[in-house]
Design an enzyme around this catalytic site. Structure first.
Site, PDB file in Angstrom:
ATOM      1  N   HIS A 158       0.805  -1.221   0.000  1.00  0.00           N
ATOM      2  CA  HIS A 158       0.000   0.000   0.000  1.00  0.00           C
ATOM      3  C   HIS A 158       0.842   1.277   0.000  1.00  0.00           C
ATOM      4  O   HIS A 158       0.298   2.368  -0.049  1.00  0.00           O
ATOM      5  CB  HIS A 158      -0.982  -0.023   1.187  1.00  0.00           C
ATOM      6  CG  HIS A 158      -2.186  -0.866   0.889  1.00  0.00           C
ATOM      7  ND1 HIS A 158      -3.449  -0.560   1.303  1.00  0.00           N
ATOM      8  CD2 HIS A 158      -2.317  -2.009   0.168  1.00  0.00           C
ATOM      9  CE1 HIS A 158      -4.304  -1.484   0.876  1.00  0.00           C
ATOM     10  NE2 HIS A 158      -3.629  -2.374   0.195  1.00  0.00           N
ATOM     11  N   SER A 198      -0.745  -1.031  -6.038  1.00  0.00           N
ATOM     12  CA  SER A 198      -0.612  -2.234  -6.859  1.00  0.00           C
ATOM     13  C   SER A 198       0.015  -1.921  -8.203  1.00  0.00           C
ATOM     14  O   SER A 198      -0.198  -0.847  -8.770  1.00  0.00           O
ATOM     15  CB  SER A 198      -1.992  -2.859  -7.097  1.00  0.00           C
ATOM     16  OG  SER A 198      -2.461  -3.475  -5.932  1.00  0.00           O
ATOM     17  N   LYS A 250     -14.920  -7.793  -6.951  1.00  0.00           N
ATOM     18  CA  LYS A 250     -14.162  -8.637  -7.875  1.00  0.00           C
ATOM     19  C   LYS A 250     -13.410  -9.732  -7.100  1.00  0.00           C
ATOM     20  O   LYS A 250     -13.447 -10.909  -7.484  1.00  0.00           O
ATOM     21  CB  LYS A 250     -13.172  -7.770  -8.652  1.00  0.00           C
ATOM     22  CG  LYS A 250     -12.457  -8.521  -9.758  1.00  0.00           C
ATOM     23  CD  LYS A 250     -11.552  -7.583 -10.537  1.00  0.00           C
ATOM     24  CE  LYS A 250     -10.834  -8.330 -11.641  1.00  0.00           C
ATOM     25  NZ  LYS A 250      -9.960  -7.446 -12.426  1.00  0.00           N
ATOM     26  N   ASP A 251     -12.772  -9.341  -6.001  1.00  0.00           N
ATOM     27  CA  ASP A 251     -12.064 -10.335  -5.186  1.00  0.00           C
ATOM     28  C   ASP A 251     -13.041 -11.362  -4.620  1.00  0.00           C
ATOM     29  O   ASP A 251     -12.753 -12.560  -4.583  1.00  0.00           O
ATOM     30  CB  ASP A 251     -11.321  -9.635  -4.035  1.00  0.00           C
ATOM     31  CG  ASP A 251     -10.050  -8.930  -4.511  1.00  0.00           C
ATOM     32  OD1 ASP A 251      -9.624  -9.182  -5.652  1.00  0.00           O
ATOM     33  OD2 ASP A 251      -9.490  -8.126  -3.740  1.00  0.00           O
ATOM     34  N   GLU A 261       4.514 -34.076  -1.184  1.00  0.00           N
ATOM     35  CA  GLU A 261       3.276 -33.576  -1.775  1.00  0.00           C
ATOM     36  C   GLU A 261       3.591 -32.835  -3.067  1.00  0.00           C
ATOM     37  O   GLU A 261       4.714 -32.358  -3.270  1.00  0.00           O
ATOM     38  CB  GLU A 261       2.587 -32.618  -0.790  1.00  0.00           C
ATOM     39  CG  GLU A 261       2.082 -33.306   0.461  1.00  0.00           C
ATOM     40  CD  GLU A 261       0.848 -34.159   0.216  1.00  0.00           C
ATOM     41  OE1 GLU A 261      -0.271 -33.677   0.367  1.00  0.00           O
ATOM     42  OE2 GLU A 261       1.010 -35.344  -0.140  1.00  0.00           O
TER      43      GLU A 261
END
Lengths: 200, 420
Positions: free
Chosen positions: B220, B224, B248-249, B292
């Site tokens: 921040h 972004s 959107k997220d 894994e």
């Protein structure tokens, strides 16, 4: 650090002496650092094996039932111990290997000096050439190599084969094909009678 | 932080709080009106997805710990008891296990997103490095969590990975062995080991939460990045975080949950290994030890290198090298979209990572080993040679003048009273 009272009270000017103050500051910081480090030690050392783990009793193993060509696995300190009753051919194969053919030229035998060469005699039980006693843990990343059971694939050298990353050991437990860097380790042990050994 | 605070508390209580602990102001400025580049695509939703997955792992993990027993004799059985007896235990445990896979899947996409769009470049170096640190903590946490099941794969994974430290014996004799016994608390992997793995597995997620907060803080400050890599220049380049990006997220999280749900409810064991349903046996190594899926590329690198110490260095180096790429990449262009030469190397690198993942699941001999070595060399060459060199010799494509221009085209980018 000028102090208006310093002319009348000599002890105050003495206390305000900058070099004295530095000594106290550095001394206090050093004392705190050493104290902090001392407190850190119990926090780290608590993770080490404790006395009850270190004193894990030694074990006795009776070798009488193990026929020539057979192998047994016993547990000591949570680790598998491979005991193999080697055939004459297996001993001969191991003896014929020259030291410069080995990846690790050291015997890795806890009963001998650290610098002892990895001859078959230094790997096998003293005066009892057929017996090979070692910690059955691959020195690469700690897997248990195959080769104890009759039907196991034993690798190109007839000893042990580690399924994890393909290391191969000969009939004296010496690494012949990597990635393992060292021969399998030989634990401290001694014959307590003709057919019994004490490991640890 | 990056922009002037526009928060004005409207109530008396709001003003009272604002002069004491201005959390509402922080939320308003950082998650309400925070300016986001208007052109970010769906790859920019993975930060929110990862936050969601971290919460899922912590919540399911805490309740699983209420039923788990960290003893050599009890661990495996307690996991089976969770699966069979505990109310909803099957759901909680499968959600936690599958959740780990989903978490890594999202983290890998998030990392490759940053790599592709140059999100590691100035002024986002610390942001990137905190991200790599989170990845490293995730790897450690996942490894320790997997060991707690105390099945055959768990046990032998712990044995093999802790034994990596014994490679230090070749530098200073005895150092590695001492270190490994310190980690184990004994002469082999046992109960002391299991207990400390649980303690640390419970601790690390909260450390991750802390670093995530720093990661978002560092994000921040400059704001972004975006698919063009062009900096925000005017207000028309951005949209407020709420409602545009909260929605959107949120939508992306719903889509991601569909994928999560497919594995969780229809194939919960697909991503695991069946050998881990065999209780741990210190006398028998499974014929084929595999981690894994999310560790397979790193495992392939470890096995591609024939020397024990250098294998470990390669394994660690594969992560550590990521810390340095803000300075290894010499190009001034952020987004790979505008880098015609580097683009090819980038996609080859993606393929290389996928191939390494496949090779990590196969036995390391013959052609598998050969290609493992080729890919390992390319993995490191990509960062250490290609990134610095291509950045210097490449002629990038022309960047759009602004974010608005890249979205609306050049004409509408400069609306000037209808004279155009």
């Amino acid at each position: 650090m000028a102090n208006s009272d310093s002319s009348t009270d000599p002890s105050i000017s003495y206390d305000d002496d900058p070099s004295r103050r530095d000594v106290i500051l550095i001394g206090a910081a050093a004392f705190a650092a050493i104290g902090g480090a001392a407190v850190l030690w119990p926090l780290l050392d608590q993770m080490n094996p404790d006395a009850s783990t270190l004193s894990l009793a030694s074990i006795d193993v009776d070798l009488a039932p193990v026929e020539e060509g057979q192998a047994i696995t016993v547990m000591w300190r949570g680790k598998p111990i491979f005991i193999r009753h080697r055939t004459a051919q297996e001993i001969k194969d191991a003896e014929e290997v020259k030291l410069d053919q080995l990846i690790d030229p050291l015997a890795r035998n806890a009963n001998l000096a650290d610098t002892a060469p990895a001859t078959d005699a230094n790997r096998a039980a003293p005066d009892k050439e057929p017996w090979l006693v070692m910690i059955g843990i691959c020195t690469h990343l700690g897997c248990i190599p195959k080769g104890q059971a009759i039907a196991d694939y034993k690798g190109e050298f007839g000893g042990w084969f580690c399924p994890c990353h393909g290391s191969q050991y000969d009939t004296a437990g010496r690494v012949r094909i990597g990635p393992a860097p060292e021969n399998m380790y030989i634990p401290p042990y001694a014959f307590s009678s003709d057919t019994k050994i004490k490991i640890g | 932080m990056a922009h002037e605070s526009t928060y004005t508390p409207s109530t008396g209580i709001g003003r009272w709080i604002d002069t004491r602990l201005p959390v509402p102001r922080l939320m308003h400025d950082q998650f309400g009106v925070f300016p986001m580049p208007r052109n970010v695509n769906y790859l920019w939703t993975f930060g929110a997805i990862l936050s969601f997955m971290l919460a899922v792992q912590i919540v399911t993990g805490i309740v699983l710990a209420m039923h788990y027993q960290p003893t050599v004799d009890g661990a495996f059985d307690s996991v089976e008891k969770i699966m069979r007896d505990v109310n909803w235990g099957w759901l909680l445990r499968y959600a936690h296990a599958v959740g780990a896979s989903m978490f890594f899947f999202a983290a890998f996409i998030h990392t490759f997103r940053g790599l592709y769009y140059g999100s590691y470049k100035a002024p986002r170096e610390i942001l990137w490095m905190l991200g790599v640190l989170i990845l490293f903590l995730m790897i450690a946490t996942a490894f320790m969590g997997y060991s707690l099941v105390w099945g055959q794969m768990s046990f032998w994974a712990v044995t093999v990975i802790t034994n990596l430290f014994s490679s230090l014996d070749s530098l200073v004799p005895g150092l590695g062995t001492t270190l490994v016994q310190w980690i184990w608390g004994g002469f082999s992997v046992g109960e002391p080991t299991l207990n400390r793995l649980l303690a640390l597995h419970y601790l690390f997620p909260f450390v991750i939460v802390g670093v995530v907060i720093l990661h978002i803080w560092a994000l921040h400050i400059p704001g972004s990045n975006n698919p063009t890599g062009v900096d925000v220049k005017t207000k028309s380049d951005t949209l407020p975080f709420h409602p545009y990006f909260t929605i959107k997220d949120g939508f992306a999280i719903v889509l991601f949950c569909l994928l999560f749900g497919v594995f969780l409810f229809y194939a919960p064991n697909y991503l695991g290994h069946s050998d881990n349903y065999i209780p741990a046996n210190p006398l028998q190594t499974p014929p084929h030890i595999v981690p894994e899926w999310y560790f397979l590329p790193f495992y392939a690198i470890l096995r591609a290198i024939p020397d024990k110490l250098f294998g470990v260095i390669g394994l660690m180096g594969a992560i550590v090298v990521l810390f340095f790429i803000p300075w290894l990449d010499t190009s001034r262009i952020r987004s790979v979209s505008y880098r015609p030469i580097f683009k090819w190397f980038f996609w080859l690198f993606v393929i290389c990572c996928l191939v390494l993942g496949y090779l990590g699941s196969q036995a390391p001999d013959g052609w598998y080993l050969f290609w493992g070595r080729v890919c390992t060399i390319y993995y490191f060459a990509f960062f250490l040679i290609i990134m610095p060199v291509v950045g210097l010799i490449e002629r990038p494509k022309r960047l759009p003048g602004s974010i608005t221009e890249s979205v609306l085209g050049k004409k509408t980018a400069a609306p000037s009273g209808g004279t155009a």
